[in-house]
Write an enzyme that holds these catalytic residues in place. Sequence first.
Site, PDB file in Angstrom:
ATOM      1  N   ASP A   1      15.804   2.455  -4.465  1.00 41.10           N
ATOM      2  CA  ASP A   1      16.542   2.455  -3.188  1.00 41.10           C
ATOM      3  C   ASP A   1      18.053   1.048  -3.245  1.00 41.10           C
ATOM      4  OD1 ASP A   1      14.936   0.261  -3.288  1.00 41.10           O
ATOM      5  OD2 ASP A   1      14.440   0.761  -1.028  1.00 41.10           O
TER       6      ASP A   1
ATOM      7  N   ARG B   1       2.932   1.455 -11.552  1.00 39.65           N
ATOM      8  CA  ARG B   1       1.825   1.415 -10.540  1.00 39.65           C
ATOM      9  C   ARG B   1       2.335   1.885  -9.439  1.00 39.65           C
ATOM     10  NH1 ARG B   1       3.455  -3.345 -11.928  1.00 39.65           N
ATOM     11  NH2 ARG B   1       4.861  -4.905 -10.301  1.00 39.65           N
TER      12      ARG B   1
ATOM     13  N   SER C   1      11.273   4.305  -4.850  1.00 38.89           N
ATOM     14  CA  SER C   1      11.194   3.131  -4.960  1.00 38.89           C
ATOM     15  C   SER C   1       9.793   2.318  -5.349  1.00 38.89           C
ATOM     16  CB  SER C   1      11.985   2.510  -3.498  1.00 38.89           C
ATOM     17  OG  SER C   1      13.115   2.983  -3.556  1.00 38.89           O
TER      18      SER C   1
END
Length: 518
Positions: A251, A211, A196
């Site tokens: 998620d 990132r 996630s």
Amino acid sequence: MAAPHPSATPPHDVVISESLPKPAISREPSGSGNPVPASHTRTQSNASVPHATKKTMVDHLRKYESLFTLTPQRMRIIVDSFVEVLEIGLKEFGQTVPMIPTYVFGWPTRMENGDFLALDLGGTNLRVCLVHLQGDGRFEITQTKYRLTEEQKQEDGMKLFDFCAECVANFVELHTGEGRGKIKEDEELALGFTFSYPVNQARIDHGELIRWTKGFGAPNTEGKDVAAMFRASMEKYPVLKNVKLTALINDTTGTLIASHYVNPRTKIAVILGTGCNAAYMETVENITKIAPLGIPGEQQMAINCEWGAFDSFQHYHLPRTPYDILVDEQSNKPGEQAFEKLISGRYLGEIFRLVLCELIDAGDLFLGQNTYKLEIPYSFDTAFLSLMESDPTDELLTVIGIFTHFHQIETTLAERQFFRALARLIGRRAARLSACGIAAIVSKCGYLEEGCSVGADGSLYNKYPGFADRIHEGLVDVFGDKGKRIVTHHAEDGSGVGSAIIAAMTKKRKADGLFVHV
């Protein structure tokens, strides 16, 4: 669900009690240019600690009601703007709200069955699950959690994925055998990896990390295919020779699929916790930015909205208060995640703290007391707001405990009543803004007439008192009585069960030769 009670203004059920008058007192400037004030230390002459007066608290409450209240009219304007932003994100890559294609095609049939592995790389724990899908919305799960150290989160990325593979290998070894909840010897297992963090995905079993977030900083990972890195780590463990990484998912997408598997009326999933996000099912012909892939237009695909970025940078649509602006400016990513900074559990306590600091700086709170602990950024947790709202005592003893135990500050009943009212304003605004996001997806997809369920997860939704009811109230304020047709419910385990279901769906899709290139 309690029946919604729509109202354009927050409830006025706070009675402000009398308190001591406020004396004149000289205050030292902070000298730092920082928007939070200097500490105010009790002097010997102040035998009894002065506090804010009844009139002052009432006046301040009116001010903050006007700042934090979202009227139904303003909510509808936000919803209309939200719909436009969602649609732009489906048409063009590189948008603020990216509307990420997940390559999860359509809803589960609810007949998925068999054993599947799920790996969930969270912010503090690593979780490995064996999910036995039984069909008809039923499943069994066996799982083990492994604690992640701060060192592991900052070490070389390959070391991190080696640790992930080692945990999966240990889990497989431990659970291989005969009988219920066991992995059969030489059984081929599809694995869903819940990762996630923001990734660029060109197919479901691939993802280049954009990132790190959630405190991770593992070098040599950003810009690389994390799925390929994890596969390389798994190859180091012979016990994993029959485990295949089948799907890399978010998620929120997992929450959407798991919740629909159990409750087919679920059309939308939202995460309302430390962060915020939403996912829903879109028709491919509306996702024009992926037209070159040649996927039939009538096909459905789950979309990971990443809606926390709504109204970032330009700030055209959301009603930000001076405290929201301060939170943004002092964050590690100013200008970004504007929607998230108004509604997520990471920031609500900080918004509350900044209001208190303003009142302290103006000489309206805690005169003669040392307030240095309140001047520490993020020292006032959102959990405190939840506790204040749910305090059942007339004297608000929980509120006393929060201020005396954690901040060494004495309070009057009038101040405590004000604090609880302020917490309600901030919490209610967060819920009503969350309702705006849900309403935007409902409007865009045309779900209002027939209604739908929304699977919701996250600490705010699950633990903050009245949050779900305030969302429902907001939906009625946006849609009228038809808003009652949109009902939220506690979501299923997206990062475990949802990941396993998506692995099952993907395995079958590719075995059937459908869209194997993605």
